[in-house]
Design a protein around this motif. Sequence first.
Motif: not given
Length: 323
Positions: A13-32
């Motif tokens: 949820g904070l940084n989605n890189v597909g680690q759970t099989g999901g879509t990269p960037d389907a996240d809240i852009d926390a590192p940004e």
Amino acid sequence: LLPNDPNFSNLWGLNNVGQTGGTPDADIDAPEVWDLQTGSNGVLIAVIDTGVDYNHPDLSANMWTNPNEILNNGIDDDGNGFIDDVKGWDFSNNDNDPFDDHGHGTHVSGTIGAIGNNSVGVVGVNWTSRIMALKFLDSAGSGSSDNGIKALQYAADMGAKVSSNSWGSPGQYKALEDAIKYEHDRGMVTVIAAGNENADALDFSPASSDYAITIAASDSNDLKASFSNWGEKIDVAAPGVDILSTRASNNPLCIASITVGTNYCRLSGTSMATPHVAGLAALLLAKNPTLTNEEIRQIIRKGAADLGSAGKDKDFGYGRIGA
Ligand code: CA
Ligand code: CA
């Protein structure tokens, strides 16, 4: 900016890189957003829930204590009507110990403000925060609206800027609506879970309040969570499926199959989406303490990634939040 917390890589949820099989960037852009702001202990956030395990190694340093109350002297030192309320209050058992005996409130708290960059466990939306533990849900996760109202009022009277509310029930309750307005009138940002019945959030309280920022849940593919409530009342969606966060030491909620290590577990619900937004509101207030609650609502809406049909829609409101 990336934190060193070992389980950060599991927080899609904070940084989605597909680690759970999901879509990269389907996240809240926390590192940004962390390039700009990682939170402040000057922003007081009330977690109105089952309490908080305030001894959790990833939460303890981010917990609020009442500076004007002396513990265990039997005197209401600050004159707020609550004796020895140093760590918050337990409105369920009507005592001064809001320790979590269920697990839900501790999990919510970790998403808002688990200590960041401490080489331990997870990281919250805020690395540094100040969390006020207000318990009104009991060891089974249930509570009365009357006690929820008392917790909302306590948060406002004690200077909280944000309240995170992962609770509700079907129906409309005037007194509860009034308590949400009470927070709003005092400038608070009141964030409320839409509910998990795959039904219209307008039929649930306090999610239906005009003064609430009402949160639906999205998954790691930026789809609506199947359980998430929906409708005209949704402001935004946030990650709420398979969310890893802090696990309370006394924890009937986090059974073995969803526990990670000893002190963490995975849960799903609009309850888990809501603290992402409460956490974002706190980050915005850390960056600019003069923002009003309605300015924060508009910033969160405008910053969201539009999902589903173009523009506001019933599943995502204005979209999935982007910090
Ligand atoms: Ca007191
Ligand atoms: Ca940590």
